[in-house]
Design a protein around this motif. Sequence first.
Motif, PDB file in Angstrom:
ATOM      1  N   HIS A  13       0.816  -1.206   0.000  1.00 39.94           N
ATOM      2  CA  HIS A  13       0.000   0.000   0.000  1.00 39.94           C
ATOM      3  C   HIS A  13       0.854   1.263   0.000  1.00 39.94           C
ATOM      4  O   HIS A  13       0.554   2.232  -0.658  1.00 39.94           O
ATOM      5  N   HIS A  14       1.933   1.250   0.791  1.00 40.05           N
ATOM      6  CA  HIS A  14       2.857   2.375   0.726  1.00 40.05           C
ATOM      7  C   HIS A  14       4.186   1.838   0.252  1.00 40.05           C
ATOM      8  O   HIS A  14       4.772   0.981   0.904  1.00 40.05           O
ATOM      9  N   SER A  15       4.672   2.321  -0.864  1.00 47.70           N
ATOM     10  CA  SER A  15       5.941   1.829  -1.353  1.00 47.70           C
ATOM     11  C   SER A  15       6.580   2.887  -2.236  1.00 47.70           C
ATOM     12  O   SER A  15       6.196   3.054  -3.396  1.00 47.70           O
ATOM     13  N   SER A  19       6.208   3.404  -6.316  1.00 44.76           N
ATOM     14  CA  SER A  19       5.579   4.647  -6.750  1.00 44.76           C
ATOM     15  C   SER A  19       6.461   5.365  -7.759  1.00 44.76           C
ATOM     16  O   SER A  19       5.973   5.965  -8.711  1.00 44.76           O
ATOM     17  N   PRO A  57      -1.360  14.105   1.438  1.00 44.91           N
ATOM     18  CA  PRO A  57      -2.148  12.901   1.694  1.00 44.91           C
ATOM     19  C   PRO A  57      -3.662  13.161   1.816  1.00 44.91           C
ATOM     20  O   PRO A  57      -4.075  14.165   2.371  1.00 44.91           O
ATOM     21  N   PHE A  72      -3.923   7.709   1.302  1.00 43.97           N
ATOM     22  CA  PHE A  72      -3.032   7.756   0.135  1.00 43.97           C
ATOM     23  C   PHE A  72      -2.034   8.889   0.294  1.00 43.97           C
ATOM     24  O   PHE A  72      -2.389   9.993   0.700  1.00 43.97           O
ATOM     25  N   ALA A  73      -0.785   8.598  -0.034  1.00 41.68           N
ATOM     26  CA  ALA A  73       0.232   9.641  -0.040  1.00 41.68           C
ATOM     27  C   ALA A  73       0.938   9.593  -1.380  1.00 41.68           C
ATOM     28  O   ALA A  73       0.629   8.738  -2.212  1.00 41.68           O
ATOM     29  N   SER A  76       2.127   6.258  -2.421  1.00 45.13           N
ATOM     30  CA  SER A  76       1.230   5.115  -2.548  1.00 45.13           C
ATOM     31  C   SER A  76       1.126   4.761  -4.032  1.00 45.13           C
ATOM     32  O   SER A  76       0.672   5.575  -4.826  1.00 45.13           O
ATOM     33  N   LEU A 264      -0.489   9.737   9.083  1.00 47.18           N
ATOM     34  CA  LEU A 264      -0.062   8.678   8.183  1.00 47.18           C
ATOM     35  C   LEU A 264       1.013   7.813   8.832  1.00 47.18           C
ATOM     36  O   LEU A 264       1.180   6.650   8.489  1.00 47.18           O
ATOM     37  N   ILE A 274       2.499   3.997   7.669  1.00 45.52           N
ATOM     38  CA  ILE A 274       3.845   3.584   7.321  1.00 45.52           C
ATOM     39  C   ILE A 274       4.780   4.382   8.190  1.00 45.52           C
ATOM     40  O   ILE A 274       4.450   5.488   8.629  1.00 45.52           O
ATOM     41  N   PRO A 277       6.704   9.007   7.074  1.00 42.79           N
ATOM     42  CA  PRO A 277       6.213   9.438   5.762  1.00 42.79           C
ATOM     43  C   PRO A 277       7.160  10.414   5.052  1.00 42.79           C
ATOM     44  O   PRO A 277       7.333  10.341   3.837  1.00 42.79           O
ATOM     45  N   GLN A 280       9.817   8.592   3.253  1.00 38.89           N
ATOM     46  CA  GLN A 280       9.273   7.875   2.102  1.00 38.89           C
ATOM     47  C   GLN A 280       9.034   8.839   0.946  1.00 38.89           C
ATOM     48  O   GLN A 280       9.346   8.545  -0.207  1.00 38.89           O
TER      49      GLN A 280
END
Lengths: 1136, 394
Positions: A13-15, A19, A57, A72-73, A76, A264, A274, A277, A280
């Motif tokens: 979901h968060h990567s 992305s 986000p 969602f960021a 994502s 987030l 995650i 943030p 990321q």
Amino acid sequence: MVAARPYLIGVRHHSPALSAVIPALLDEFRPQALLIEMPPQFARWMPWLGHPRTVAPVALAGSGEPLPFYPFADFSPELVAVRWAVAHGVEIVPCDLPLADAGWGERGSRGPRKNAMADGGPPVPEPAREDLFSRALRRSQTGRDGDDLWDRVVEAPAPGATPEQVRRAALAVGWAMRADEARNGRVAGVDLRREAQMRAVVADQLSRTPDARIALLVGAFHAPALVDGDGVDPAGRKRAAPLDAPRPVPDVTTSLIPYADPLLDSRSGYPAGIRDPRWQAETVRAGGDPARVSSAAVRIAVEVCAGVREGGHPAGPGEAREVVRLTEDLARLRGLPAPGRSEIVEALTSVLAQGEMLGRGRVVAQAMEKVLVGERRGRLAPGTPRSGLGPSLEALLKELKLPNPDQPQRKELRLDPLRSPLDRRREVALQRTQACGIYYALPADVQGVGAAAALTTLWLAEWTPSSAALTEIAGLLGVTLEQASEGTLRRQRERERADGGSTAQQVLDGLLAAAGCGLPGLAADRLDDTARVLPATATLPELLAGLDLLSRLEQNTVPGVAGHALPDLAVVMEEVHTAAIRQVDGLAGSSDRADARALLALVVRHDRLGTGMRLDAALKRLATEGSPLMRGAGSAVRVLLGLDDAAGLGDRAAAWLDLDTPLELAARLSGLLIVAGPLLEAGGDVIDPLLARLELMPDDLFLRRLPAVRGGFDVLTPAARARLLAAVEARLDDRLDLVMTTDPVLLGRWAQADAHALEALRERGLASAVALAPADRWRLVLGQKQDQLQGQAKRYGQALDELYGQGRGEGSGGDLGGPGAGDGPSYPGVREWSEDLTQLFGATVREEVLAAAAAGGRVDAALAIDPASARPSVELLTSVLSLAGALPERTVARLRPLVAKVVSDLTQELSRTLTPALTGLTSSRPTRRPGGPIDLHRTIRANLKTARYLPDGTPTVIPEHPVFRTRSKRTTDWRIILLVDVSGSMEASTVWSAITAAVLSGVPSLTTHLLAFSTDVIDFTGVVSDPLSLLLEVSVGGGTSIATGLAAARELVTVPSRTMVVVVSDFEEGGSIGPLLAQVRLLVDAGVHVLGCAGLDETGAARYSVSVASQLVGAGMPVAALSPLELARWVGEQVR
Amino acid sequence: MTETTGTAATGRTVATAPRQVDPPEDRYAAELEFLAAFDDGARPPGWKLTPRAVVTFVVGSERPLSLPQGREREGVPQRRTISEKFVGERALVERCVVTLAGERGLLLVGEPGTAKSMLSELLSAAVCGTSGLVVQGTAGTTEDQLRYGWNYAALLAQGPSRSALVPSPVMSAMSAGAVARVEEVTRCLPEVQDSLVSILSDRRIAVPELSGADSAVHAAPGFCLIATANLRDRGVSEMSAALKRRFNFEQVHPIADIAMETALVRRQAAAVLDRVQAPFTVDDSVLEVLVTAFRDLRNGSTVEGWEVERPSTVMSTAEAVSVAAALGLAAAYFPSGRDVLSLLPGHLLGVVRKDDPADAARLLGYWDGAVRRRAERGGRLWRQVWELRDRLEG
């Protein structure tokens, strides 16, 4: 799998890594439709989600159970893909199970999961599992043990890799995780159902346009299940069959709301988060370029160093450079193209934290959190339809027939949530609006029956424009009332954590709020907090309050969570209870009756759990070494618990009557009676020896003891005393029947002879003027039925009533047991009373009674005490001083001579004992022991006998015995800062501190400061040599903030290594424990000698919070109960 | 935490009298030689092994390693497993190695008995081939021991000269480009500690008594410093900020895994008994009770998640080993005696009751809580332990 149709992109979901590469992957594949793992009900939000003016986000939310929440960021993959699809006009097809579909309820052997989407990433591995494939993958990598497999295999190596390589790595991780889950038979039913749905959607798409180029963006874990053909999906045999007829898509409310970075972060407690943030996002911005990732690491290192500097610790470019060097070298050693999150966190900890968890470590952690989490807020594109909390709250209020925008009128609601289900829903809804801070309903107090809490509630509810406005604000935290209230309460919890940890009170409030709002998840978390925080920091009253709340939860009388069994409730209760037992040690020095009652409350609960050795040992100590009050209470509690027998206690209590220290006698009896009052009322073994002793005492001895004994019995309520008197009288009557064995005529003659003899003695002044029958003695002791007393005895009763009055509690209204105390004419003034006392009891007892009256708040009594004859005691001083605070200056002036006399007596006495402990200092001297620089002159002189000429004619000395100089220690300029807690009442410790400070200020090489603190700090350094004015100026009361006091003390420190800080307090810190520990740590780190005094008085027993004290010991401040002499010895040791 | 490997296969001949303990560079000489041949990548100046090989040496290799083609050497076997010497997190060792590779000071902090000293020995043996350049820090440590001292006879007779100067281990390490170790650095007086500041920042020791080229000793490439500090007895609190800034701090934690710790305790206790030629007969389940009790009291919470009040004493693995050895010795020398388990509460009390009398009460609390609950859950052994509670009272 890699080449499969449809084109698979396995994501988490968060990567950030994915992305960054997704636009390139999609550009290359040019799909005609994008299938994405999301419930179909979200389809209408896709254009807004991918809108170029929507700023991440943001979050999508729906209603249902468990609450679906999809943040969602920029990192994502789903958001990036949706944006790409919107920009290129490609159709987006959500392919997950619809929200509220029955399939969500299909549980396999895997436990319930918090969020639907989180499983796109690998679940956190549990230690006991046999994870062959992931272990093999992990072994090929290196990093910290707790690191996520995904992080190591996909994220860390991604910079510099091609998009295709990243896609393959992600699919590989998903496959490995799935294979392990399948081997362990743990693929959940809900996952299989969802995959069947995804396959169905794919098939549907293909059937419409067979040659369509379809990209499928799903959790990497699910990817293998979407490929046809055997051998790819390790869980292939478990695949769920498609449903015969597709279930209809239920209609649910969905919302798109703005979100924020701090929410987030996975530590915020929000679902699908995650770690860090900001980091990321930086990685996505770097777009897979190792050089840019490195420069992001540099930026972060510099910012964290700046944050640490702001926190007051040195950290400059040198440290930042070393952080960067370590980060990069670690990455290189681990064979990574660019540093990952793990490397930068490790390097920051290594270089900056310096192995200190509390002082510097905390500052570093805070700086890291601030920098790595980030502070950005999301924004919706203009024109996005209204959704979220507002509409859902309005609908709910209408449904519950509560005041709402259509019918805003004020309503009074009396709810019975435990009987009526509707009331229960209303109650929970109202509690939630309160928790969200929506100005809508106010609770009113309802009186419960007896001691029990009320079971019904009363609310005043009204919909106002401000209700609407505040709803919009609360809407940031959730789209339903439940979500928003949970969000608000969790934020509260977070804020407490950021401020240095929740206090016990906050935890209990939080638990009550969570339970009241019907949030079992949060309540379970708060329950965890309870198990963690309460044993560590709470005081005994807080622990008892906690036990009360927990038993309310256990009995299901909290409406919000009634019916939900909270996990581990029994265990937590037991833990809190164990913690309460630990506090028993800290009661040893208490002279507060509330503590004796708390002890009783504790052991009453204890019955259920059986007696442990710990409590036994603690009570034994209490009964033998505690303060008089606690000795009495401790002995009685031991009987209640069956650890001692009742007869033994009776004998001991009878022996107390022979103590010639009235205050101690009164205190012991109070302690005994607070605990064992009911036991005495019932008569039996305890009371017999007491009865016998009181009755057989000679009259004058009895009268000397009377004030103290009456004082001891004063803790009982009038009604209890009346009952006790009835019990005693019954026993006395019984006994009369037993002794009628002698001839009545003879008995009569004996009695006559006795009376004559007594008369003769009285005439010569050899016997006291009154004869008191046993029953009368008890009437005097208990202050009951005094109208039946005769003549002289009645005057005794009146004189004591003046002091003790009617009593408090049950029966004090005077309606029970007929006319009791205080019905006779009371004294017109203290002078008459005082004269009467002298006449009746003698001068010594008079002083004692007047002192007791002063302690009870009678100023006139204090003024009547004669300074010349008063015995100098700290008790007298404290009671007079506590009066002085509330008096006009003129009256204080009249009290001054008394205080001055007592203070100067005590000071003289103390300085006699302290001075030897503070003198005798050492200086440097020569030594044979090599330790310092060599003393050449002395060496040559000492070795002259070895002097000889060498062949070449030069003289030489062979130093058989070299002489060295010891290091001379500087002994001047020591500074001692006494930090005295004046938050409670005026206590013996305060008096002793002032007097000790006065003595210390007389020592020439010592600068003495005295700071009194509650929540404010007042510096009394100017008057430290004059304890009299110091004590008269101290005003007691207020909360306790030891941290504030320490901060003030820290400002006085100039040379840390020659400064002593002594804190005199009961350590019941009012705020959270974190800042306190940090302050202690700062002092200790600076090299200041710190000492905590749990009590400073002659006995060396103290009343204090054991839990906080033990944490302080951990932070480097030794804590002990000391006598002033011991303190002076400690000071002497430091200085020497 | 150590694995015994024979010294027979070492390339270096150790022609000395039997020793109680062999330094790691002798004990693992064969492994060091193998690793030097195995990885011939880039090495920081003055290092005997590559950083990666140093990490492997300390944490061991799970599988046998084989020498790559063309790098066979005489006397070095083709395949070899590197034994695990330090039981702990690999990332920690990696950070230590990277710190040393950057020639920065490394300070290992941790509770007593967490194998800090052993880790520093292993690192220095692997990096420079010797772990012998060590200064033990005590309250009596002087600047001479960290910088240099004098041969006073020569000094008085001939005046200051290079030959009258007695170099400290630190100075020796500097001129040889080796790793110097300072054990328990925080026990030294702060002013003595501060003599390390100039060594770590200027990388030279000035000798003002001498002139010319002798007036300073410069550090050769490869010189670095490993210090250890105990969090319990003094802590790093009295270290000056200037000195702290020159170290990277690594916290060494107690062993995380109970099975590993039990195995370690068994191994080391058996080694103690081996020295007196007695078999170690203590049952595994007794050892498990022992290690579990130590871990519970050390962590402040049990495996089950129950809260335990921590005593102020350190419950280190080393201490568990000594209790296990004592149990073993009791079983060996008094074979007909009581059940070994019955001695356990007494030993625990002995370990716990060191400085704070309240610690004994905390142990009682542990028995009341965790031990009782385990007994209630039906563990036979734990029920026996619970029944032994009377041995704690009095």
